[in-house]
Design a protein around this motif. Structure first.
Motif, PDB file in Angstrom:
ATOM      1  N   ALA A  43       0.829  -1.212   0.000  1.00 18.34           N
ATOM      2  CA  ALA A  43       0.000   0.000   0.000  1.00 18.34           C
ATOM      3  C   ALA A  43       0.861   1.259   0.000  1.00 18.34           C
ATOM      4  N   ALA A  49       1.050   4.018  -3.038  1.00 19.15           N
ATOM      5  CA  ALA A  49       0.828   5.453  -2.794  1.00 19.15           C
ATOM      6  C   ALA A  49       2.018   6.290  -3.250  1.00 19.15           C
ATOM      7  N   GLU A  99       0.288   1.563   9.842  1.00 17.85           N
ATOM      8  CA  GLU A  99      -0.841   0.849   9.236  1.00 17.85           C
ATOM      9  C   GLU A  99      -2.149   1.149   9.973  1.00 17.85           C
ATOM     10  N   THR A 145      -4.487   5.114  11.070  1.00 19.94           N
ATOM     11  CA  THR A 145      -5.564   5.720  10.288  1.00 19.94           C
ATOM     12  C   THR A 145      -6.821   5.877  11.129  1.00 19.94           C
ATOM     13  N   LEU A 184      -4.487   1.382   6.526  1.00 24.30           N
ATOM     14  CA  LEU A 184      -3.810   2.015   5.402  1.00 24.30           C
ATOM     15  C   LEU A 184      -3.872   1.129   4.168  1.00 24.30           C
ATOM     16  N   SER A 185      -3.664  -0.156   4.336  1.00 22.94           N
ATOM     17  CA  SER A 185      -3.658  -1.065   3.187  1.00 22.94           C
ATOM     18  C   SER A 185      -5.041  -1.229   2.557  1.00 22.94           C
ATOM     19  N   LEU A 238      -7.209   1.556   2.339  1.00 20.99           N
ATOM     20  CA  LEU A 238      -7.635   2.871   1.859  1.00 20.99           C
ATOM     21  C   LEU A 238      -7.454   2.981   0.351  1.00 20.99           C
ATOM     22  N   ASN A 243      -6.123   4.902  -3.029  1.00 21.85           N
ATOM     23  CA  ASN A 243      -4.777   5.438  -3.251  1.00 21.85           C
ATOM     24  C   ASN A 243      -4.662   6.919  -2.896  1.00 21.85           C
ATOM     25  N   ALA A 260      -4.703   7.298   0.922  1.00 24.93           N
ATOM     26  CA  ALA A 260      -3.447   6.767   1.461  1.00 24.93           C
ATOM     27  C   ALA A 260      -2.296   7.742   1.220  1.00 24.93           C
ATOM     28  N   TYR A 295      -2.660  10.621   3.621  1.00 24.56           N
ATOM     29  CA  TYR A 295      -2.322  10.142   4.965  1.00 24.56           C
ATOM     30  C   TYR A 295      -0.804  10.064   5.154  1.00 24.56           C
TER      31      TYR A 295
END
Length: 135
Positions: free
Chosen positions: A41, A45, A89, A92, A102-103, A105, A107, A110, A113
Protein backbone atom coordinates in the motif's frame (compact mmCIF):
# COMPACT_ATOMS: atom_id res chain seq x y z
CA UNK A 1 -23.85 -4.70 29.12
CA UNK A 2 -20.19 -4.14 30.02
CA UNK A 3 -19.26 -7.61 28.77
CA UNK A 4 -21.03 -7.07 25.45
CA UNK A 5 -19.18 -3.79 24.86
CA UNK A 6 -15.89 -5.41 25.86
CA UNK A 7 -16.53 -8.32 23.49
CA UNK A 8 -17.33 -5.93 20.62
CA UNK A 9 -14.10 -4.01 21.28
CA UNK A 10 -12.03 -7.22 21.37
CA UNK A 11 -13.60 -8.48 18.13
CA UNK A 12 -12.92 -5.11 16.47
CA UNK A 13 -9.27 -5.14 17.59
CA UNK A 14 -8.72 -8.71 16.38
CA UNK A 15 -10.48 -8.02 13.07
CA UNK A 16 -8.61 -4.77 12.44
CA UNK A 17 -5.23 -6.02 13.57
CA UNK A 18 -5.03 -9.54 12.25
CA UNK A 19 -7.86 -10.57 9.91
CA UNK A 20 -8.93 -9.45 6.47
CA UNK A 21 -5.54 -9.42 4.76
CA UNK A 22 -5.11 -11.11 1.41
CA UNK A 23 -2.71 -14.02 1.28
CA UNK A 24 0.44 -12.86 -0.55
CA UNK A 25 1.57 -14.70 -3.67
CA UNK A 26 5.01 -15.28 -2.15
CA UNK A 27 6.01 -16.45 1.32
CA UNK A 28 8.24 -13.88 3.01
CA UNK A 29 10.80 -14.83 5.63
CA UNK A 30 10.52 -11.67 7.74
CA UNK A 31 7.17 -10.09 6.80
CA UNK A 32 3.71 -11.21 7.84
CA UNK A 33 0.87 -11.01 5.33
CA UNK A 34 -0.33 -7.82 7.08
CA UNK A 35 3.10 -6.21 6.74
CA UNK A 36 3.37 -7.29 3.10
CA UNK A 37 0.00 -5.63 2.43
CA UNK A 38 1.18 -2.50 4.27
CA UNK A 39 4.41 -2.27 2.24
CA UNK A 40 2.43 -2.79 -0.97
CA UNK A 41 0.00 0.00 0.00
CA UNK A 42 2.86 2.39 0.77
CA UNK A 43 4.52 1.46 -2.52
CA UNK A 44 1.31 2.05 -4.45
CA UNK A 45 0.83 5.45 -2.79
CA UNK A 46 4.42 6.55 -3.40
CA UNK A 47 5.15 4.97 -6.79
CA UNK A 48 1.85 4.19 -8.57
CA UNK A 49 1.84 2.37 -11.85
CA UNK A 50 1.79 4.81 -14.75
CA UNK A 51 2.92 7.62 -12.47
CA UNK A 52 5.66 10.18 -12.94
CA UNK A 53 8.36 7.78 -11.76
CA UNK A 54 8.97 4.65 -13.74
CA UNK A 55 9.10 1.75 -12.91
CA UNK A 56 6.20 1.30 -10.51
CA UNK A 57 6.58 -0.27 -7.08
CA UNK A 58 5.44 -3.66 -8.44
CA UNK A 59 8.17 -3.71 -11.08
CA UNK A 60 10.91 -3.08 -8.52
CA UNK A 61 10.01 -5.91 -6.13
CA UNK A 62 9.64 -3.54 -3.19
CA UNK A 63 7.99 -6.02 -0.81
CA UNK A 64 10.68 -8.65 -1.41
CA UNK A 65 13.39 -6.02 -0.91
CA UNK A 66 11.91 -4.87 2.42
CA UNK A 67 11.70 -8.53 3.47
CA UNK A 68 15.42 -8.97 2.74
CA UNK A 69 16.21 -5.62 4.38
CA UNK A 70 14.57 -6.76 7.61
CA UNK A 71 16.66 -9.93 7.50
CA UNK A 72 19.86 -7.88 7.50
CA UNK A 73 19.07 -6.35 10.90
CA UNK A 74 19.47 -7.69 14.40
CA UNK A 75 16.33 -8.97 16.12
CA UNK A 76 15.77 -5.89 18.37
CA UNK A 77 15.90 -3.54 15.36
CA UNK A 78 13.60 -5.83 13.37
CA UNK A 79 11.08 -5.72 16.20
CA UNK A 80 11.16 -1.91 16.19
CA UNK A 81 10.56 -1.86 12.43
CA UNK A 82 7.63 -4.27 12.79
CA UNK A 83 6.14 -1.97 15.45
CA UNK A 84 6.63 1.05 13.19
CA UNK A 85 4.84 -0.73 10.33
CA UNK A 86 1.98 -1.62 12.69
CA UNK A 87 1.72 1.96 13.97
CA UNK A 88 1.56 3.53 10.52
CA UNK A 89 -0.84 0.85 9.24
CA UNK A 90 -3.34 1.30 12.08
CA UNK A 91 -2.97 4.98 12.97
CA UNK A 92 -5.56 5.72 10.29
CA UNK A 93 -8.12 5.12 13.02
CA UNK A 94 -6.94 8.35 14.65
CA UNK A 95 -5.42 10.47 11.89
CA UNK A 96 -7.70 9.93 8.86
CA UNK A 97 -10.15 9.09 10.77
CA UNK A 98 -11.31 5.87 9.19
CA UNK A 99 -12.19 2.39 10.26
CA UNK A 100 -10.05 1.16 7.36
CA UNK A 101 -6.36 0.31 7.65
CA UNK A 102 -3.81 2.01 5.40
CA UNK A 103 -3.66 -1.06 3.19
CA UNK A 104 -7.46 -0.85 2.68
CA UNK A 105 -7.64 2.87 1.86
CA UNK A 106 -8.00 4.14 -1.69
CA UNK A 107 -4.78 5.44 -3.25
CA UNK A 108 -5.63 9.15 -2.94
CA UNK A 109 -6.51 8.92 0.76
CA UNK A 110 -3.45 6.77 1.46
CA UNK A 111 -1.22 9.33 -0.26
CA UNK A 112 -2.68 12.21 1.78
CA UNK A 113 -2.32 10.14 4.97
CA UNK A 114 1.35 9.40 4.28
CA UNK A 115 2.01 13.04 3.39
CA UNK A 116 0.51 13.94 6.77
CA UNK A 117 3.19 11.85 8.48
CA UNK A 118 5.86 14.10 6.94
CA UNK A 119 4.62 17.10 8.93
CA UNK A 120 3.67 15.19 12.07
CA UNK A 121 5.55 15.78 15.32
CA UNK A 122 5.42 12.03 15.90
CA UNK A 123 7.39 11.48 12.68
CA UNK A 124 10.19 13.74 13.85
CA UNK A 125 10.30 12.17 17.32
CA UNK A 126 10.60 8.69 15.80
CA UNK A 127 13.34 9.91 13.46
CA UNK A 128 15.28 11.57 16.25
CA UNK A 129 15.02 8.52 18.48
CA UNK A 130 16.23 6.18 15.73
CA UNK A 131 19.18 8.48 14.97
CA UNK A 132 20.15 8.55 18.65
CA UNK A 133 20.06 4.77 18.80
CA UNK A 134 22.41 4.41 15.83
CA UNK A 135 25.08 6.72 17.25
Amino acid sequence: MFWIILLVIIVFIVWRGFLGYAIPDVHYANLSKAEAAFIAAVGEAMFPGGGAISPSWKDTGMVAYVDKYLGWHAKPNRMLMHLLFYLIEHATLVFVPSLKRLSSLDNETATRYLEGWETSRIYFKIGRASCRERV
